[in-house]
Every structure is written in structure tokens, then in C-alpha cells.
Design an enzyme around this catalytic site. Structure first.
Site, PDB file in Angstrom:
ATOM      1  N   GLU A 117      10.052   0.353  10.657  1.00 10.20           N
ATOM      2  CA  GLU A 117      11.129   1.335  10.422  1.00 10.20           C
ATOM      3  C   GLU A 117      10.505   2.700  10.662  1.00 10.20           C
ATOM      4  OE1 GLU A 117      14.217   0.795   9.836  1.00 10.20           O
ATOM      5  OE2 GLU A 117      14.317  -1.251   9.091  1.00 10.20           O
ATOM      6  N   CYS A 134      14.612   9.741   7.245  1.00 10.19           N
ATOM      7  CA  CYS A 134      14.496   9.269   8.623  1.00 10.19           C
ATOM      8  C   CYS A 134      15.825   9.303   9.361  1.00 10.19           C
ATOM      9  CB  CYS A 134      13.960   7.848   8.620  1.00 10.19           C
ATOM     10  SG  CYS A 134      14.922   6.786   7.518  1.00 10.19           S
ATOM     11  N   LYS A 140       0.862  -1.184   0.000  1.00  8.56           N
ATOM     12  CA  LYS A 140       0.000   0.000   0.000  1.00  8.56           C
ATOM     13  C   LYS A 140       0.897   1.232   0.000  1.00  8.56           C
ATOM     14  CE  LYS A 140      -1.496   2.631   3.087  1.00  8.56           C
ATOM     15  NZ  LYS A 140      -1.164   3.888   2.381  1.00  8.56           N
ATOM     16  N   GLU A 196      10.993  14.859  15.931  1.00  2.00           N
ATOM     17  CA  GLU A 196      11.406  14.735  14.529  1.00  2.00           C
ATOM     18  C   GLU A 196      10.697  15.816  13.711  1.00  2.00           C
ATOM     19  OE1 GLU A 196       9.852  11.477  12.102  1.00  2.00           O
ATOM     20  OE2 GLU A 196      11.890  11.085  11.402  1.00  2.00           O
ATOM     21  N   ALA A 204       2.208   6.040  13.858  1.00  2.00           N
ATOM     22  CA  ALA A 204       1.507   4.994  13.099  1.00  2.00           C
ATOM     23  C   ALA A 204       2.104   3.629  13.443  1.00  2.00           C
ATOM     24  CB  ALA A 204       1.611   5.276  11.603  1.00  2.00           C
TER      25      ALA A 204
HETATM   26  P1  NAD Z   1       2.978   8.019   8.175  1.00  2.00           P
HETATM   27  O1  NAD Z   1       3.172   7.139   9.354  1.00  2.00           O
HETATM   28  O2  NAD Z   1       2.008   9.120   8.282  1.00  2.00           O
HETATM   29  O3  NAD Z   1       2.506   7.153   6.916  1.00  2.00           O
HETATM   30  C1  NAD Z   1       3.286   6.092   6.416  1.00  2.00           C
HETATM   31  C2  NAD Z   1       2.381   5.116   5.679  1.00  2.00           C
HETATM   32  O4  NAD Z   1       1.552   4.469   6.625  1.00  2.00           O
HETATM   33  C3  NAD Z   1       1.433   5.753   4.672  1.00  2.00           C
HETATM   34  O5  NAD Z   1       1.281   4.862   3.578  1.00  2.00           O
HETATM   35  C4  NAD Z   1       0.125   5.892   5.450  1.00  2.00           C
HETATM   36  O6  NAD Z   1      -1.004   5.905   4.605  1.00  2.00           O
HETATM   37  C5  NAD Z   1       0.163   4.642   6.320  1.00  2.00           C
HETATM   38  N1  NAD Z   1      -0.493   4.728   7.622  1.00  2.00           N
HETATM   39  C6  NAD Z   1      -0.561   5.791   8.462  1.00  2.00           C
HETATM   40  N2  NAD Z   1      -1.189   5.441   9.603  1.00  2.00           N
HETATM   41  C7  NAD Z   1      -1.484   4.122   9.492  1.00  2.00           C
HETATM   42  C8  NAD Z   1      -2.120   3.175  10.360  1.00  2.00           C
HETATM   43  N3  NAD Z   1      -2.559   3.516  11.559  1.00  2.00           N
HETATM   44  N4  NAD Z   1      -2.247   1.910   9.927  1.00  2.00           N
HETATM   45  C9  NAD Z   1      -1.785   1.526   8.712  1.00  2.00           C
HETATM   46  N5  NAD Z   1      -1.196   2.382   7.842  1.00  2.00           N
HETATM   47  C10 NAD Z   1      -1.038   3.658   8.238  1.00  2.00           C
HETATM   48  O7  NAD Z   1       4.442   8.526   7.758  1.00  2.00           O
HETATM   49  P2  NAD Z   1       4.851   9.485   6.550  1.00  2.00           P
HETATM   50  O8  NAD Z   1       4.556  10.885   6.930  1.00  2.00           O
HETATM   51  O9  NAD Z   1       4.326   8.950   5.275  1.00  2.00           O
HETATM   52  O10 NAD Z   1       6.450   9.256   6.515  1.00  2.00           O
HETATM   53  C11 NAD Z   1       7.333   9.973   7.289  1.00  2.00           C
HETATM   54  C12 NAD Z   1       7.773   9.171   8.500  1.00  2.00           C
HETATM   55  O11 NAD Z   1       8.363   7.946   8.074  1.00  2.00           O
HETATM   56  C13 NAD Z   1       8.833   9.873   9.313  1.00  2.00           C
HETATM   57  O12 NAD Z   1       8.551   9.721  10.678  1.00  2.00           O
HETATM   58  C14 NAD Z   1      10.104   9.121   8.944  1.00  2.00           C
HETATM   59  O13 NAD Z   1      11.126   9.193   9.907  1.00  2.00           O
HETATM   60  C15 NAD Z   1       9.587   7.745   8.770  1.00  2.00           C
HETATM   61  N6  NAD Z   1      10.523   6.963   7.956  1.00  2.00           N
HETATM   62  C16 NAD Z   1      11.288   6.009   8.556  1.00  2.00           C
HETATM   63  C17 NAD Z   1      12.230   5.300   7.812  1.00  2.00           C
HETATM   64  C18 NAD Z   1      13.101   4.244   8.433  1.00  2.00           C
HETATM   65  O14 NAD Z   1      13.697   3.470   7.692  1.00  2.00           O
HETATM   66  N7  NAD Z   1      13.205   4.164   9.737  1.00  2.00           N
HETATM   67  C19 NAD Z   1      12.377   5.574   6.447  1.00  2.00           C
HETATM   68  C20 NAD Z   1      11.579   6.569   5.881  1.00  2.00           C
HETATM   69  C21 NAD Z   1      10.645   7.249   6.645  1.00  2.00           C
END
Ligand code: NAD
Length: 479
Positions: free
Chosen positions: A252, A286, A178, A384, A234
Site C-alpha cells: 500500500e 495516502c 515492525k 506526493e 521503500a
Molecule cells: P516509509 O516508506 O519511509 O516507511 C514506512 C515503514 O517502512 C517504516 O516502518 C519504515 O521504517 C519502513 N521502511 C522504510 N524503508 C524500508 C525498507 N527498505 N525495507 C523495509 N522497511 C522499510 O514511509 P512513511 O514516511 O513512514 O509513510 C508515508 C508514506 O506511506 C507515504 O508515501 C504514504 O502515501 C504511504 N502510505 C500509504 C498508504 C496506503 O494505504 N496506500 C497508507 C498510509 C501511508
């Protein structure tokens, strides 16, 4: 040019979605619509999960050897490579990633990672015979864990998908992805590559949608393992859902990494490394080292140099090769980053940026911003921000530097800067994080990547990542 898709890639075919709802994708640079795709529904997820289950149990995928899976991954890598420029451009237009970074990470690194997993599959040993101290032999089998539900964020949509598809398929799993609604056009290019690679139908499926659809996928009865990259908030909610179901999950999550500059550091090297270490993709990475820990004896010199360097960065259209800092990924996200900049102005001393670039009337731009005299307990040092905002924090000795680096809810990345390799290495060993670089930072595809504390659970990349997509079975050979 706009790209509008009418179908979803499920079960090896481009099929009509169940719902007529659509996701519009807006350019981070022009704020104009650049494309749209169908919004997947729960019925589409049901269909994708059923296809993935059939592929796992009944298709040619179920019986092919790891080496054959590796060959399929090599074909996929070739098909991705052909589309490298298109992929980089799609990501850059959607989330504002400078095109040079998109070329390097979303295109080049993606292909290298897929070839890496192909080689792992080709050389994979699925069964191992062990002599038991009890006098018989046991066969230990590494079997695919099953159907994987993968949830992808918007910041590095291609490489983060590959970090799940690669090990999952190498292990023999099938997968439903997704993508994030903000960056979904690239997933169609990856799906075209998967189609060209001729995986059996249902091995990889994509269903775009928002968080509710993600939550539905995570808890779906047909899913055996969840792989998530995204925010810590999330991640907690997904971990809870998986906990109830006793469903394996890798997470992650966010980061707030520290760059520890030691007294003997080569300042030119620090300044050269800053764009990739602290500001990759406009700070929307991240692992970014957004806390810069500076020794008090070189404090002024380093603060002046960092603020002058950051102020000189070219902010502009991410498709322009001269651009170093592009826009934020969405208007909501820019508001969030600006909220932190406003907070920073009340918590610390602004030494660079702090507003919007005056020559940009469209696009979700913020100036690269540096705060000095930051206390590690302040909001901008603890939370963050996920934008081009750096906090410079003073320390007096190395023990204090390590204490500050570790005084964080997160533990994903980090760097240590010194001309004395041993000294830097000894300090790196004391930092609580899943990864750390000496005089630079580059996730290595042959070693585990991931975080400790609120940065996540489990690891991606490296041979270890395949284990997360396998389950072990012991067959006792007693007669
Ligand atoms: P987000 O958590 O808002 O969304 C990420 C994904 O999860 C999206 O596809 C969203 O639709 C889905 N989602 C959100 N809530 C959900 C739930 N309750 N259940 C299932 N799916 C859900 O994050 P974002 O804003 O898209 O991405 C940025 C974040 O991702 C930052 O915190 C960043 O640090 C983190 N990130 C971490 C890594 C890593 O490898 N550790 C890499 C890239 C990004």
C-alpha cells in the site's frame, strides 16, 4: 506526561530486548520527548519470528476453528475499544493528527474493522467441495499462508496495523509487526489489548525499529508473506527483496489523487468535504485528493472559495478539539513539505498559506497552502507532498479532466463532485485508481482498498483481503 517502555511484546510476554539501543519519541507539537522504547535488533526479530512460527504450528492457534479465531478477534476489539481514547491521544501527540480525526479513524474505525474481521472469521468457510468435469470431487482448502511480516508507517499507525492483523488472524496466520520509529508508543497500547484478548503466545509480536530492521524482517527466512504500507520508494525495494525470494507481498504505497469538480457541482458540499477528502490528518494521508481539477467556466469562483476556506482553518495543538490542521509528523518531513512549497512558488500561483503560522513558535507546523494555475506536469502536481498543500488545475471539458486525473504515476483514490449522480459515476468509472468517491471519500471496511500503478499491489479490507493471507490447496478425492 512521558511514557518509557523497557520491554518488547514477543511470544505473549513482555521481554527484555537484546540491545540497549533506544528510540526516543518526540511530540510533533512541542518538539519535546514524550516517551521512549527499546529499539529492536535482528536477534529480537529472530526471536519474534520463531515465536510466530511456533504459534502457527504448535499452539492452540494452529488447531482452533475460524469461529474461535473470530471470538479472539472480538475480544481484541473489546480490549481496543476500552483503550480508544488513549490510542487516539498517543497518535495525536506523536504525529500531529487532530484529535477528532484520531478518535474517528485510529480509535473508532479500528474497533469497527476488528469486529468486521471477527465476523468474517466466524462465518468463514475453509473447505469447499467441487464436482470435477472429469467425474470426481475435489476439496479446495483455504489454509493460512503462514507467518506474516508487517511493516507500518507513521501516519495512521493503528488502523494500518489493524488492516494487516485483522485479515491475517482471521485467516489463521501469525504476525510480526515492525512499527515506524516515529509512532511506536501506540503499538504498546495495542499490544496490551492483544495481551488482554488472550491470543496464544506468539500469535502477534511487535519489534520496533527503523528501515534496516524492516529490511531484515522482509527477507527473514522464517517469513511467508510480507504486508507493507509506506512510501513507493521503500515499496519498490521491498518488492525487489520479495521477488528474489518468491515471497508474496502486498504493498500500500503513495498517492496523488484528483478531486474532479464538475460544472454542476454543489460548491458548499465541496468545501464541506475538503477537510476529509484533501486534508485528512494535515494532508498526511495516502488517499488525499491534493490535485483539485476545476472547470474553466467556474474557475475563479472555485479558486476563491477554496483559498478562503483553507485560509480560515484553525491551525494548532492537535489535542485541541477546535484544531483542524496540526503539525507535520517530524521535522525532516516538515522540511520536505516546505521544499515543495518553495518549488510551488516557482511553478504556480500561491493563493493561500505558503509559510509557517506566525503564532506557533514550537512544533512542526506549516500553513495549509493552496496553489492555483498549476500545470499537471509540474513537480507539485506529480509528486506526493504528504502535507496540507493543494494544487488547483484548470480543465476545459470532462475528457480533459479524466486525462489529467489519469496523468499521474499514482492511482490510489479520487473523488468526483456533481449533483448528477449518473454523470459522476460514469466519470468515476474512467479514473485509473483503486478507489474513488462520489461527493466525498470514505474507505469502506467491507470493500477492497488499495492502489494501481505506483500506489501499490494487492488490496486491504473487504473479504478479498483475507485471500492475501491464505493459500489454496486442492485435494483430489479419487477413491
Ligand atoms: P516509509 O516508506 O519511509 O516507511 C514506512 C515503514 O517502512 C517504516 O516502518 C519504515 O521504517 C519502513 N521502511 C522504510 N524503508 C524500508 C525498507 N527498505 N525495507 C523495509 N522497511 C522499510 O514511509 P512513511 O514516511 O513512514 O509513510 C508515508 C508514506 O506511506 C507515504 O508515501 C504514504 O502515501 C504511504 N502510505 C500509504 C498508504 C496506503 O494505504 N496506500 C497508507 C498510509 C501511508
Amino acid at each position: 506526561m512521558q511514557t518509557h517502555h523497557q520491554t518488547l511484546f514477543i511470544d505473549g510476554e513482555w521481554i527484555k530486548p537484546f540491545s540497549s539501543n533506544r528510540i526516543e519519541v518526540i511530540s510533533a507539537t512541542t518538539e519535546e520527548v514524550i516517551g521512549s522504547v527499546p529499539e529492536g535488533s535482528e536477534a529480537d526479530i529472530d526471536r519474534a519470528v520463531a515465536a510466530a512460527r511456533r504459534a502457527l504450528k504448535e499452539s492452540a492457534w494452529a488447531t482452533c476453528s475460524p469461529a474461535e479465531r473470530g471470538e479472539a478477534l472480538n475480544r481484541f476489539a473489546d480490549a481496543l475499544e476500552k483503550r480508544g481514547a488513549k490510542l487516539a491521544q498517543a497518535v495525536s501527540m506523536q504525529n500531529g493528527m487532530p484529535i477528532n480525526t484520531a478518535d474517528q479513524l485510529e480509535s473508532g474505525y479500528t474497533v469497527a474493522l476488528m469486529r468486521y474481521y471477527a465476523a468474517l472469521a466466524i462465518n468463514m468457510q475453509v473447505e469447499e467441495s467441487r464436482a470435477s468435469p472429469l467425474g470426481f470431487n475435489t476439496l479446495v482448502r483455504r489454509e493460512p499462508i503462514g507467518v506474516v511480516g508487517a511493516i507500518i508507517p507513521w501516519n495512521f499507525p493503528v488502523i494500518l496495523s489493524m488492516m494487516k492483523i485483522g485479515p491475517a488472524l482471521a485467516a489463521g496466520c501469525t504476525i510480526v509487526l515492525k512499527p515506524s520509529p516515529g509512532t511506536v508508543l501506540d503499538s504498546y497500547i495495542v499490544a496490551e489489548a492483544a495481551e488482554e484478548a488472550k491470543f496464544p503466545p506468539g500469535v502477534i509480536n511487535w519489534v520496533p525499529g527503523g528501515r534496516e530492521l524492516g529490511a531484515y524482517l522482509v527477507s527473514h527466512p522464517g517469513i511467508d508473506k510480507v504486508a507493507f504500507t509506506g512510501s513507493t520508494a521503500a515499496g519498490r525495494s521491498i518488492a525487489q527483496a520479495c521477488g528474489k525470494l518468491l515471497r508474496p507481498v502486498s504493498l500500500e504505497l503513495g498517492g496523488k489523487s484528483a478531486a474532479i469538480i464538475l460544472e454542476d457541482a454543489n460548491l458548499d458540499a465541496v468545501l464541506q468535504g475538503l477537510p476529509s477528502v484533501s486534508l485528512t490528518s494535515n494532508g498526511q494521508a495516502c488517499f488525499s485528493c491534493t490535485r483539485i481539477l476545476v472547470p474553466s467556466r467556474r474557475y475563479k469562483e472555485i479558486v476563491d472559495a477554496i483559498s478562503a476556506t483553507v485560509s480560515s482553518y484553525v491551525v494548532g495543538d492537535p489535542l485541541d478539539r477546535a484544531t483542524q490542521i496540526g503539525p507535520m509528523g517530524s521535522s525532516i518531513h516538515r522540511d520536505r513539505v516546505e521544499g515543495y512549497i518553495a518549488k510551488g512558488k516557482s511553478e504556480a500561483k500561491l493563493v493561500a498559506g505558503g509559510g509557517r503560522p506566525s503564532d506557533r513558535t514550537r512544533g512542526w507546523f506549516v500553513q495549509p497552502t493552496v496553489f492555483a494555475d498549476v500545470s499537471n506536469s509540474s513537480t507539485i502536481a506529480q509528486e506526493e507532498i504528504f502535507g496540507p498543500v493543494l494544487s488547483i488545475i484548470r480543465y476545459h471539458d470532462e475528457n480533459e479532466a479524466v486525462r489529467i486525473a489519469n496523468d499521474s504515476a499514482y492511482g490510489l483514490g479520487g473523488t468526483v463532485w456533481s449533483v448528477d449522480h449518473e454523470r459522476a459515476l460514469n466519470l468515476a468509472r474512467r479514473v485509473e485508481s483503486g478507489t474513488i468517491g462520489i461527493n466525498g471519500y470514505m474507505p469502506d471496511l467491507n470493500t477492497p482498498f488499495g492502489g494501481v500503478k505506483a500506489s501499490g499491489l494487492g488490496r486491504e479490507m473487504g473479504p478479498e483481503s483475507v485471500a492475501a493471507y491464505q493459500q489454496l490447496k486442492s485435494i483430489y478425492l479419487l477413491g
